[in-house]
Enzyme design. Structure first.
Site, PDB file in Angstrom:
ATOM      1  N   LEU A 160       0.849  -1.226  -0.116  1.00  2.13           N
ATOM      2  CA  LEU A 160       0.030   0.022  -0.101  1.00  2.13           C
ATOM      3  C   LEU A 160       0.782   1.238  -0.138  1.00  2.13           C
ATOM      4  CD1 LEU A 160      -2.912  -1.007   2.463  1.00  2.13           C
ATOM      5  CD2 LEU A 160      -2.965  -0.959  -0.199  1.00  2.13           C
ATOM      6  N   ASP A 175       0.510  -9.542  -4.631  1.00  4.40           N
ATOM      7  CA  ASP A 175       1.966  -8.705  -4.403  1.00  4.40           C
ATOM      8  C   ASP A 175       1.800  -7.695  -5.501  1.00  4.40           C
ATOM      9  OD1 ASP A 175       4.354  -8.347  -4.352  1.00  4.40           O
ATOM     10  OD2 ASP A 175       5.357  -9.676  -5.362  1.00  4.40           O
ATOM     11  N   GLY A 230       7.844  -5.014 -10.695  1.00  2.00           N
ATOM     12  CA  GLY A 230       6.793  -4.941  -9.959  1.00  2.00           C
ATOM     13  C   GLY A 230       5.681  -4.812 -11.242  1.00  2.00           C
TER      14      GLY A 230
END
Ligand SMILES: [Zn+2]
Length: 443
Positions: free
Chosen positions: A56, A300, A319
């Site tokens: 987050l 993830d 990512g």
């Protein structure tokens, strides 16, 4: 607030009406007090999804994501609870920081936010963090992880397992032997040689998992393995489970669908850690999820500002975002193939992640008196996934432009709607209704 859902299909295939009042499922409600009435014909009702592995970014990296924006991304994806990883700034390694993150989640109300505590102070891998203080804090942390980093020191890992065992907690390991992955850019193999990119070998993951399951056995503690990505890791976990070791494991949606071939175009949206692997790894991961060797799907999501991804492959951050697309990608990868039923999806995306994280309220989905956390999913919808489908700050989705099945139509958290007609409910409304629901539950 009361909600009536007409004709929803439950994961077990039965069709029923659902009634929600004061935050819980009830047998019936009087017509006069119904706030929302939803016709669920053709929709599947799944228990609220639980993500054991979310980033987050708040506090500290609010340009990438905040608790609010990440919560909204989660809600539109059908989630009602997320576990927030510890790699914030300051790191979630003290009672104060984990309590702050939990409070932000409560204030916004889109999902339940359960903070994960760092295993080592500052994620530095040198000494244990204040594990006991976080466990005893208001946030009652039960999951500990240095995710982003591996707890590579065997003695520290042993001590962490011993510590969490005292209160039934779990250590979630990001399995990556750091010395074997210095400068790594993609999966190590023929393709990395061809593309001239430094390789991330499967053995760097598998060797840590092998060590850690043996440590978990020695200590008698619970170990959870984050984002399993190779066929060899599946073999090690299968062996450990057969031996009775208390290990659980997760796979991400992207590792169930995408392969290293996508690195060919040097499009950094496909750069992720652990990297996308070979076809045979993807097939092994799907089979392992179907046979229970891998327990859960966890997303993830790694939101990044545009400039961190919009650059050359070797300079780009690792990512992908994934909360908004998770259910569709699971649908595309393992439901359409016939390997998982909707009841299995409910297990791997709700019941079991809640169980691993010791999250209450998810053990009797749709049961009368149980907290009303659920999502309504249209399995017959299809969409070409676009940035307009994203609700978090990160636009680094690997699925942009790709056809994906299904769509979340409604999400209900603690008995109040966070998503209706496929769109987020206004933040002020969610916040107010969530406070009221919490008061009703506590009162
Ligand atoms: Zn990780």
């Amino acid at each position: 607030m009361s909600i009536r859902i007409r004709g929803a299909q439950r994961p077990d295939g039965t069709t029923t009406d659902l009634y929600v009042e004061n935050g819980v499922f009830v047998g019936e409600i009087s017509t006069g007090s119904i706030r929302h009435e939803i016709d669920a014909d053709g929709l599947i009702a799944l228990p609220g999804l639980v993500d054991l592995h979310t980033h987050l970014r708040e506090p500290g990296f609010e340009q990438s994501e905040t608790v609010l924006t990440g919560s909204r991304a989660a809600a539109i994806g059908g989630f009602t609870a997320v576990f927030a990883m510890a790699n914030t700034m300051p790191v979630q390694d003290t009672a104060g920081v984990v309590e702050q993150v939990q409070s932000l989640g409560d204030r916004h109300g889109y999902v339940t936010v359960r903070p994960i505590g760092a295993v080592t102070a500052g994620l530095a891998g040198e000494k244990l963090s204040e594990i006991g203080a976080m466990a005893q804090s208001r946030a009652q942390v039960r999951v500990f992880s240095d995710d982003g980093h591996c707890v590579s020191d065997a003695l520290l890992m042993r001590r962490a397992l011993e510590y969490v065992k005292t209160f039934g907690g779990v250590v979630a390991q990001h399995a990556q032997e750091p010395r074997l992955t210095i400068g790594a850019q993609m999966n190590e193999g023929a393709l990395s040689s061809e593309l001239g990119l430094a390789g991330w070998p499967a053995v760097a993951e598998e060797s840590i998992i092998a060590r850690d399951v043996l440590l978990a056995e020695h200590v008698g503690a619970r170990l959870h393995v984050c984002h399993v990505s190779t066929a060899g890791s599946v073999d090690v976990i299968r062996w450990a489970k057969a031996r009775g070791i208390k290990v659980t494991a997760e796979v991400t949606p992207h590792h169930l669908l995408l392969t290293e071939e996508l690195a060919r175009g040097y499009d950094s949206r496909y750069k992720v850690n652990p990297p996308l692997r070979r076809d045979e790894d993807v097939l092994a991961l799907r089979a392992a999820l179907a046979d229970g060797t891998i327990d859960i799907v966890a997303t993830d999501p790694a939101p990044h500002p545009v400039e961190a991804k919009d650059c050359a492959w070797d300079e780009a951050a690792n990512g992908m975002v994934g909360l908004e697309s998770a259910l569709s990608v699971v649908h595309a990868s393992v439901v359409q193939s016939g390997q998982l039923s909707w009841a299995d999806v409910a297990r791997v995306l709700s019941g079991t992640p809640a169980e691993i994280g010791l999250l209450a309220g998810y053990d009797a989905p749709f049961g009368l008196g149980s907290p009303a956390h659920f999502t309504l999913y249209d399995p017959n919808a299809t969409r070409r996934f676009a940035t307009s489908d994203l609700r978090g700050k990160g636009l680094n989705s690997p699925y942009l432009g790709r056809e994906l099945p299904g769509r979340v139509i409604a999400t209900v958290h603690h008995g109040h709607a966070t998503v209706l007609d496929g769109e987020l409910v206004d933040a002020a409304v969610v916040s107010t209704e969530h406070s009221a629901a919490r008061e009703a539950l506590n009162g």
